[in-house]
Design a protein around this motif. Structure first.
Motif, short mmCIF file in Angstrom:
data_model
loop_
_atom_site.label_atom_id
_atom_site.label_comp_id
_atom_site.label_asym_id
_atom_site.label_seq_id
_atom_site.Cartn_x
_atom_site.Cartn_y
_atom_site.Cartn_z
N ASN A 176 0.50 12.01 -11.83
CA ASN A 176 -0.58 12.97 -11.67
C ASN A 176 -1.60 12.72 -12.78
OD1 ASN A 176 -2.19 15.18 -11.33
ND2 ASN A 176 -0.53 16.69 -11.40
N ILE A 177 -2.88 12.80 -12.45
CA ILE A 177 -3.91 12.54 -13.45
C ILE A 177 -3.85 13.55 -14.59
CG2 ILE A 177 -5.70 13.88 -12.27
CD1 ILE A 177 -6.23 10.62 -14.21
N ASP A 178 -3.44 14.77 -14.28
CA ASP A 178 -3.30 15.79 -15.34
C ASP A 178 -2.21 15.40 -16.33
OD1 ASP A 178 -5.35 17.34 -14.26
OD2 ASP A 178 -3.96 18.46 -12.95
N ASP A 179 -1.12 14.82 -15.80
CA ASP A 179 -0.04 14.36 -16.67
C ASP A 179 -0.53 13.22 -17.58
OD1 ASP A 179 1.69 16.19 -15.56
OD2 ASP A 179 2.57 14.75 -14.14
N VAL A 180 -1.32 12.33 -17.03
CA VAL A 180 -1.86 11.22 -17.81
C VAL A 180 -2.76 11.75 -18.92
CG1 VAL A 180 -3.32 9.17 -17.73
CG2 VAL A 180 -1.66 9.58 -15.91
N ASP A 181 -3.65 12.69 -18.57
CA ASP A 181 -4.54 13.28 -19.58
C ASP A 181 -3.74 13.99 -20.67
OD1 ASP A 181 -6.87 12.36 -18.43
OD2 ASP A 181 -7.22 14.21 -17.26
N LYS A 182 -2.71 14.72 -20.27
CA LYS A 182 -1.88 15.45 -21.23
C LYS A 182 -1.17 14.46 -22.17
CE LYS A 182 1.96 18.69 -21.46
NZ LYS A 182 2.99 19.43 -20.71
N THR A 183 -0.64 13.38 -21.61
CA THR A 183 0.05 12.37 -22.42
C THR A 183 -0.92 11.72 -23.41
OG1 THR A 183 1.58 11.94 -20.60
CG2 THR A 183 1.42 10.27 -22.31
N ALA A 220 0.83 -1.20 0.00
CA ALA A 220 0.00 0.00 0.00
C ALA A 220 0.87 1.26 0.00
CB ALA A 220 -0.93 -0.01 1.21
N LYS A 221 1.96 1.25 0.76
CA LYS A 221 2.87 2.40 0.79
C LYS A 221 3.51 2.61 -0.58
CE LYS A 221 4.07 2.15 5.70
NZ LYS A 221 5.12 1.86 6.68
N ALA A 222 3.91 1.51 -1.21
CA ALA A 222 4.54 1.62 -2.54
C ALA A 222 3.54 2.17 -3.56
CB ALA A 222 5.07 0.26 -2.98
N MET A 223 2.29 1.72 -3.46
CA MET A 223 1.28 2.21 -4.40
C MET A 223 1.02 3.70 -4.18
SD MET A 223 -1.42 -0.99 -4.71
CE MET A 223 -2.79 0.05 -4.89
N LYS A 224 0.99 4.16 -2.92
CA LYS A 224 0.79 5.58 -2.63
C LYS A 224 1.93 6.41 -3.20
CE LYS A 224 -1.98 5.41 1.59
NZ LYS A 224 -2.03 5.72 3.03
N ALA A 225 3.15 5.91 -3.07
CA ALA A 225 4.31 6.64 -3.60
C ALA A 225 4.23 6.74 -5.12
CB ALA A 225 5.60 5.94 -3.18
N MET A 226 3.83 5.66 -5.78
CA MET A 226 3.70 5.69 -7.23
C MET A 226 2.57 6.62 -7.66
SD MET A 226 4.15 1.81 -8.53
CE MET A 226 5.16 0.70 -7.61
N GLN A 227 1.49 6.61 -6.91
CA GLN A 227 0.36 7.45 -7.25
C GLN A 227 0.71 8.92 -7.10
OE1 GLN A 227 -3.15 6.57 -4.93
NE2 GLN A 227 -4.47 6.92 -6.72
N LYS A 228 1.51 9.27 -6.09
CA LYS A 228 1.94 10.65 -5.93
C LYS A 228 2.83 11.08 -7.09
CE LYS A 228 1.67 10.94 -0.91
NZ LYS A 228 2.39 11.07 0.35
N ALA A 229 3.63 10.14 -7.59
CA ALA A 229 4.53 10.46 -8.71
C ALA A 229 3.74 10.62 -10.01
CB ALA A 229 5.59 9.37 -8.87
#
Length: 123
Positions: free
Chosen positions: A32-39, A21-30
């Motif tokens: 950003n949904i805006d970055d995904v939408d932009k890509t 769960a900690k690893a997933m939170k760290a990845m999620q912080k890295a």
């Protein structure tokens, strides 16, 4: 003993889940949904550009641009029909079949037919 082993296994499982769960939170912080939408927008834009380039390259050039696709299809059908008609009107040619003797053992000869007796003639 069995209960202690089960408790230890449960504790290890919970620890592994916490670490995951900690690893997933760290990845999620890295990420950003805006970055995904932009890509995704950039990918869609590049895909559209490539489609436009392919359409431009597939357009007929020069003399071939003057041909009407429907006219060409009609002419092809007419030629195929004429070819089929000429094939149907041609006489059928039979090819004689030649048998090739097989080397090796001599073929048995058929005995000469015997003349029918007078009794057989009557029958």
């Amino acid at each position: 003993m069995i209960m202690l082993e089960a408790a230890k296994a449960t504790t290890e499982t919970v620890d592994a889940l916490r670490t995951g769960a900690k690893a997933m939170k760290a990845m999620q912080k890295a990420t950003n949904i805006d970055d995904v939408d932009k890509t995704m927008d950039e990918i869609n834009e590049q895909t559209e550009n490539m489609k436009q380039i392919q359409d431009a390259l597939s357009a007929p050039l020069g003399a071939s641009a003057d041909f009407d696709e429907d006219e060409l299809e009609a002419e092809l059908e007419e030629l195929e029909g004429a070819e089929l008609e000429s094939q149907l009107l041609e006489p059928v040619v039979t090819i004689p079949i030649h048998t090739t003797p097989v080397p090796g053992k001599a073929q048995p000869t058929r005995p000469a037919p015997q003349k029918a007796s007078a009794e057989e003639d009557e029958l």
